[in-house]
Every structure is written in structure tokens, then in C-alpha cells.
Design an enzyme around this catalytic site. Structure first.
Site, PDB file in Angstrom:
ATOM      1  N   ASN A  14      31.876  77.886 -27.973  1.00  0.00           N
ATOM      2  CA  ASN A  14      31.235  76.576 -28.184  1.00  0.00           C
ATOM      3  C   ASN A  14      29.730  76.679 -28.067  1.00  0.00           C
ATOM      4  OD1 ASN A  14      33.235  74.231 -28.573  1.00  0.00           O
ATOM      5  ND2 ASN A  14      34.209  75.578 -27.074  1.00  0.00           N
ATOM      6  N   ILE A  78      30.893  70.615 -10.271  1.00  0.00           N
ATOM      7  CA  ILE A  78      29.483  70.575  -9.864  1.00  0.00           C
ATOM      8  C   ILE A  78      29.305  69.448  -8.843  1.00  0.00           C
ATOM      9  CG2 ILE A  78      27.102  70.344 -10.662  1.00  0.00           C
ATOM     10  CD1 ILE A  78      28.071  71.289 -13.415  1.00  0.00           C
ATOM     11  N   HIS A  93      36.321  68.884 -22.907  1.00  0.00           N
ATOM     12  CA  HIS A  93      37.629  69.204 -22.316  1.00  0.00           C
ATOM     13  C   HIS A  93      38.680  69.205 -23.428  1.00  0.00           C
ATOM     14  CE1 HIS A  93      40.598  69.635 -19.192  1.00  0.00           C
ATOM     15  NE2 HIS A  93      41.327  68.727 -19.822  1.00  0.00           N
TER      16      HIS A  93
HETATM   17  C1  GAR Z   1      36.976  75.254 -24.402  1.00  0.00           C
HETATM   18  O1  GAR Z   1      38.229  75.128 -25.027  1.00  0.00           O
HETATM   19  C2  GAR Z   1      36.698  74.044 -23.523  1.00  0.00           C
HETATM   20  O2  GAR Z   1      37.258  72.865 -24.035  1.00  0.00           O
HETATM   21  C3  GAR Z   1      37.397  74.466 -22.243  1.00  0.00           C
HETATM   22  O3  GAR Z   1      37.098  75.817 -22.106  1.00  0.00           O
HETATM   23  C4  GAR Z   1      36.998  76.409 -23.404  1.00  0.00           C
HETATM   24  C5  GAR Z   1      35.730  77.228 -23.451  1.00  0.00           C
HETATM   25  O4  GAR Z   1      35.697  78.042 -24.578  1.00  0.00           O
HETATM   26  N1  GAR Z   1      36.923  73.701 -21.130  1.00  0.00           N
HETATM   27  C6  GAR Z   1      37.702  73.285 -20.140  1.00  0.00           C
HETATM   28  O5  GAR Z   1      38.883  73.535 -20.080  1.00  0.00           O
HETATM   29  C7  GAR Z   1      36.983  72.462 -19.089  1.00  0.00           C
HETATM   30  N2  GAR Z   1      37.909  71.836 -18.198  1.00  0.00           N
HETATM   31  P1  GAR Z   1      34.367  78.796 -24.979  1.00  0.00           P
HETATM   32  O6  GAR Z   1      33.869  79.527 -23.732  1.00  0.00           O
HETATM   33  O7  GAR Z   1      34.787  79.752 -26.062  1.00  0.00           O
HETATM   34  O8  GAR Z   1      33.379  77.778 -25.467  1.00  0.00           O
END
Ligand code: GAR
Length: 173
Positions: A14, A78, A93
Site C-alpha cells: 500500500n 498507537i 483495515h
Molecule cells: C493491508 O491489507 C492492510 O489492510 C492490513 O495490512 C495489510 C498491509 O499490507 N492492515 C491491517 O490489517 C490493520 N489492522 P501492505 O504492507 O502490503 O500494505
């Protein structure tokens, strides 16, 4: 120029989608994990990056101000003393909150058997995955859909929607 801090603990897909999408925004990448792949991405995208423990973040965000702090796979809660120094802080999320909070939300939704899941972008508060919702986008789970396919679809949606929402917030929309 607007200033954006992106915090991540892991893979950083992301972060890369946001960095490639935004134009004329000063971005800094911050990770709490020295070996996180997000730091490699920052290096090849030529974006400054820092490794900071959660404790070090309080001083850092007291001294460095951003228009927006965006969490992208930052896997820590945090506390209020740090949040209050960050200014506006949002999180991505991979579920339709308030369903399936916490870790492995895509798997939680798949195993539960819901027919619709998706992604949520919300304000960050010290309570896990609970701040005011800014945007949501649904993903339909077909009966024939395998878990891997759902995961891939969720990530594809995240990479499109999160950068657009961040751009709007930075533009004050
Ligand atoms: C993403 O799918 C995000 O939605 C999730 O972690 C992943 C990170 O992927 N976040 C959570 O679960 C937060 N509770 P990335 O490191 O490839 O961006």
C-alpha cells in the site's frame, strides 16, 4: 507542498501504491521494523525512510509535523500520548468495520462465511480499529471464491481506494 508520513511494519504494497499515485506530496516512510520490506520499497522509490520504535515516535512527531499520517500495515496500537503529537492519523483495515477487527481480518471474514466484505479507512484512536469511518468499499465473496482470490481482490481494491482517499484528505476534501 503537503507532507505525508506513511507508517508500515511489513510488506509495504500500500505504501508503494500511495507513493506511485500521489504527485507533489512530500512523503516519508516510517517503520518500526528494521527488516521490513517497506524499507526496501522506499529505497527503490527514492523516498526517505526512518526506523523508529514506538517510544521514539513521540519525540519524532513532536518535532516533525505532517498534514496527514497514514498507517499502511502498521501492526501496533498507537497510544494517546503519541497520537496527540501526530495530528490527523488514518488507518486502512481489510474488512467492513466494525466487523472483523484485529489481525487476519480477510481470513476472519472468509472463515465466517460472509458474502460481502471489503475495506475500511478510518481515523485512528487508541482503541483498535474503532475510530470514525472515513470510507468503505465492498468486495463480494462468490460461493466459488478461494481464499487466495479474496485476498488478492482485497489488496487490489486497497491499492486503488486508499491513495484516492489520502489525496482527497490532503486536498481538504
Ligand atoms: C493491508 O491489507 C492492510 O489492510 C492490513 O495490512 C495489510 C498491509 O499490507 N492492515 C491491517 O490489517 C490493520 N489492522 P501492505 O504492507 O502490503 O500494505
Amino acid at each position: 507542498m503537503k507532507k505525508l508520513a506513511i507508517l508500515g511494519s511489513g510488506f509495504g504494497s500500500n505504501f508503494e501504491a500511495i507513493a506511485r499515485y500521489l504527485k507533489d506530496v512530500e512523503i516519508i516512510c516510517i517503520s518500526d521494523k528494521p527488516d521490513a520490506y517497506i524499507l526496501k520499497r522506499a529505497e527503490y522509490l527514492n523516498i526517505p525512510a526512518l526506523v523508529l520504535t514506538l517510544d521514539e515516535m513521540e519525540k519524532y512527531f513532536s518535532e516533525n509535523k505532517f498534514d496527514l499520517v497514514a498507517l499502511a500495515g502498521f501492526m501496533r496500537i498507537i497510544p494517546e500520548n503519541i497520537l496527540s503529537k501526530m495530528g490527523r492519523c488514518i488507518n486502512l483495515h481489510p474488512s467492513i468495520l466494525p466487523a472483523f477487527k484485529g489481525k487476519d481480518a480477510i481470513k476472519q471474514a472468509y472463515l465466517y462465511g460472509v458474502k460481502v466484505t471489503g475495506i475500511t479507512i478510518h481515523e485512528v484512536t487508541p482503541e483498535l480499529d474503532s475510530g470514525r469511518i472515513i470510507a468503505q468499499y465492498p468486495v463480494i465473496i462468490n460461493d466459488s471464491m478461494h481464499y487466495d482470490e479474496l485476498e488478492e481482490t482485497i489488496h487490489r481494491v486497497e491499492h486503488i481506494i486508499y491513495p484516492q482517499v489520502i489525496e482527497k484528505l490532503l486536498n481538504g476534501e
